[in-house]
Design a protein around this motif. Structure first.
Motif, short mmCIF file in Angstrom:
data_model
loop_
_atom_site.label_atom_id
_atom_site.label_comp_id
_atom_site.label_asym_id
_atom_site.label_seq_id
_atom_site.Cartn_x
_atom_site.Cartn_y
_atom_site.Cartn_z
N GLU A 128 0.81 -1.22 0.00
CA GLU A 128 0.00 0.00 0.00
C GLU A 128 0.85 1.27 0.00
O GLU A 128 0.56 2.20 -0.76
N GLN A 129 1.86 1.35 0.84
CA GLN A 129 2.69 2.58 0.88
C GLN A 129 3.41 2.79 -0.44
O GLN A 129 3.53 3.94 -0.91
N ASP A 130 3.91 1.72 -1.06
CA ASP A 130 4.56 1.85 -2.37
C ASP A 130 3.55 2.31 -3.42
O ASP A 130 3.84 3.17 -4.25
N LEU A 131 2.36 1.71 -3.41
CA LEU A 131 1.33 2.11 -4.36
C LEU A 131 0.99 3.58 -4.20
O LEU A 131 0.91 4.32 -5.19
N LEU A 132 0.80 4.04 -2.97
CA LEU A 132 0.48 5.45 -2.74
C LEU A 132 1.60 6.36 -3.24
O LEU A 132 1.34 7.41 -3.81
N THR A 133 2.84 5.95 -3.04
CA THR A 133 3.97 6.73 -3.57
C THR A 133 3.86 6.86 -5.08
O THR A 133 4.00 7.95 -5.64
N VAL A 134 3.58 5.76 -5.76
CA VAL A 134 3.46 5.77 -7.22
C VAL A 134 2.25 6.61 -7.66
O VAL A 134 2.36 7.45 -8.56
N LEU A 135 1.10 6.38 -7.05
CA LEU A 135 -0.11 7.10 -7.47
C LEU A 135 0.03 8.61 -7.29
O LEU A 135 -0.44 9.38 -8.13
N ARG A 136 0.67 9.03 -6.22
CA ARG A 136 0.88 10.46 -5.98
C ARG A 136 1.93 11.03 -6.93
O ARG A 136 1.89 12.21 -7.26
N TRP A 137 2.88 10.21 -7.35
CA TRP A 137 3.95 10.65 -8.25
C TRP A 137 3.45 10.80 -9.68
O TRP A 137 3.89 11.70 -10.41
N LEU A 138 2.54 9.94 -10.12
CA LEU A 138 2.05 9.98 -11.49
C LEU A 138 1.41 11.33 -11.80
O LEU A 138 0.61 11.84 -11.03
N ASP A 139 1.76 11.86 -12.96
CA ASP A 139 1.25 13.16 -13.38
C ASP A 139 0.62 13.03 -14.76
O ASP A 139 1.33 12.74 -15.73
N PRO A 140 -0.69 13.20 -14.88
CA PRO A 140 -1.33 13.02 -16.18
C PRO A 140 -0.78 13.96 -17.25
O PRO A 140 -0.80 13.62 -18.44
N ALA A 141 -0.26 15.12 -16.85
CA ALA A 141 0.31 16.05 -17.83
C ALA A 141 1.55 15.48 -18.52
O ALA A 141 1.91 15.91 -19.61
N SER A 142 2.17 14.49 -17.90
CA SER A 142 3.36 13.85 -18.47
C SER A 142 3.02 12.63 -19.32
O SER A 142 3.93 12.00 -19.86
N ALA A 143 1.75 12.28 -19.43
CA ALA A 143 1.30 11.11 -20.20
C ALA A 143 2.13 9.87 -19.87
O ALA A 143 2.74 9.26 -20.74
N PRO A 144 2.15 9.46 -18.59
CA PRO A 144 2.97 8.31 -18.20
C PRO A 144 2.52 7.02 -18.84
O PRO A 144 1.35 6.84 -19.18
N ARG A 145 3.49 6.14 -19.02
CA ARG A 145 3.25 4.80 -19.56
C ARG A 145 3.83 3.78 -18.60
O ARG A 145 4.80 4.05 -17.90
N MET A 146 3.26 2.61 -18.61
CA MET A 146 3.70 1.50 -17.76
C MET A 146 4.09 0.35 -18.67
O MET A 146 3.31 -0.05 -19.54
N VAL A 147 5.29 -0.18 -18.48
CA VAL A 147 5.75 -1.33 -19.25
C VAL A 147 5.54 -2.57 -18.40
O VAL A 147 6.02 -2.65 -17.27
N LEU A 148 4.81 -3.53 -18.94
CA LEU A 148 4.57 -4.80 -18.26
C LEU A 148 5.19 -5.91 -19.11
O LEU A 148 4.76 -6.13 -20.24
N ALA A 149 6.20 -6.56 -18.54
CA ALA A 149 6.87 -7.64 -19.26
C ALA A 149 7.88 -8.31 -18.34
O ALA A 149 8.40 -7.67 -17.43
N PRO A 150 8.18 -9.58 -18.62
CA PRO A 150 9.28 -10.21 -17.90
C PRO A 150 10.59 -9.50 -18.23
O PRO A 150 10.77 -8.98 -19.34
N ARG A 151 11.49 -9.47 -17.29
CA ARG A 151 12.79 -8.81 -17.47
C ARG A 151 13.49 -9.30 -18.74
O ARG A 151 14.15 -8.52 -19.43
N THR A 152 13.34 -10.57 -19.07
CA THR A 152 14.05 -11.14 -20.20
C THR A 152 13.61 -10.59 -21.56
O THR A 152 14.33 -10.76 -22.54
N VAL A 153 12.46 -9.92 -21.63
CA VAL A 153 11.99 -9.40 -22.91
C VAL A 153 11.77 -7.88 -22.87
O VAL A 153 11.13 -7.32 -23.76
N LEU A 154 12.28 -7.21 -21.85
CA LEU A 154 12.10 -5.75 -21.76
C LEU A 154 12.69 -5.03 -22.96
O LEU A 154 12.23 -3.94 -23.31
N ASN A 155 13.68 -5.62 -23.63
CA ASN A 155 14.27 -4.96 -24.80
C ASN A 155 13.28 -4.81 -25.96
O ASN A 155 13.52 -4.04 -26.89
N ARG A 156 12.13 -5.48 -25.91
CA ARG A 156 11.09 -5.28 -26.92
C ARG A 156 10.52 -3.86 -26.87
O ARG A 156 9.95 -3.36 -27.81
N TYR A 157 10.62 -3.25 -25.69
CA TYR A 157 9.94 -1.98 -25.45
C TYR A 157 10.94 -0.86 -25.29
O TYR A 157 10.69 0.22 -25.09
#
Length: 157
Positions: A128-157
């Motif tokens: 919960e504390q980590d989630l709250l840190t992330v949710l408060r940090w996210l700024d819609p004006a920056s159009a944030p993106r989230m990458v979801l993938a196993p570490r072994t294929v992160l180079n796809r993105y």
């Protein structure tokens, strides 16, 4: 931060009910939600109340959307009943807008509070504390993106 994903791991081709977290790059929905009051996020915030649902019924026109009212059927989630998971959550814009497919591509992928000791049904969960840190940090004006993938294929993105 440590996170939990779907109990069946990641999937390049997610389908409804497979318990997998979809791989890819996703934006965050314009509204954040939670059973608890707004924790100070920069997005719109909706405090979840009784009869707030995430429509996970692919037979309806509201599939993969927030709805207030009667149960839309199928595997739709009664958001007000999931605690600790939905004390706070953000929508990961997977399959939004919905892409018609058979079987359906899946719905209700959230970034939410971890249920201690348990994987998710396809979402990503944080302490919960980590989630709250992330949710408060996210700024819609920056159009944030989230990458979801196993570490072994992160180079796809």
């Amino acid at each position: 931060m440590q996170a939990r994903i779907g109990s069946a791991g990641f999937a390049d081709r997610k389908v409804e009910g497979d318990l997998k977290t979809p791989t890819g790059v996703y934006s965050i929905g314009g509204t954040m939600y939670g059973i608890q009051p707004n924790p100070g996020v920069r997005y719109g915030y909706h405090r979840v109340v009784e009869d707030d649902w995430w429509n996970e019924n692919p037979a309806t026109s509201g599939y993969n959307t927030f709805e207030h009212g009667p149960n839309p059927g199928g595997a739709s989630e009664a958001l007000w009943t999931f605690t600790p998971q939905y004390r706070y959550f953000a929508v990961v814009n997977y399959n939004i807008p919905v892409v018609s497919a058979s079987p359906p591509r899946g719905s209700g992928i959230f970034l939410h509070v971890v249920n201690p000791g348990k994987a998710t049904a396809g979402c990503v969960s944080l302490a919960e504390q980590d989630l709250l840190t992330v949710l408060r940090w996210l700024d819609p004006a920056s159009a944030p993106r989230m990458v979801l993938a196993p570490r072994t294929v992160l180079n796809r993105y």
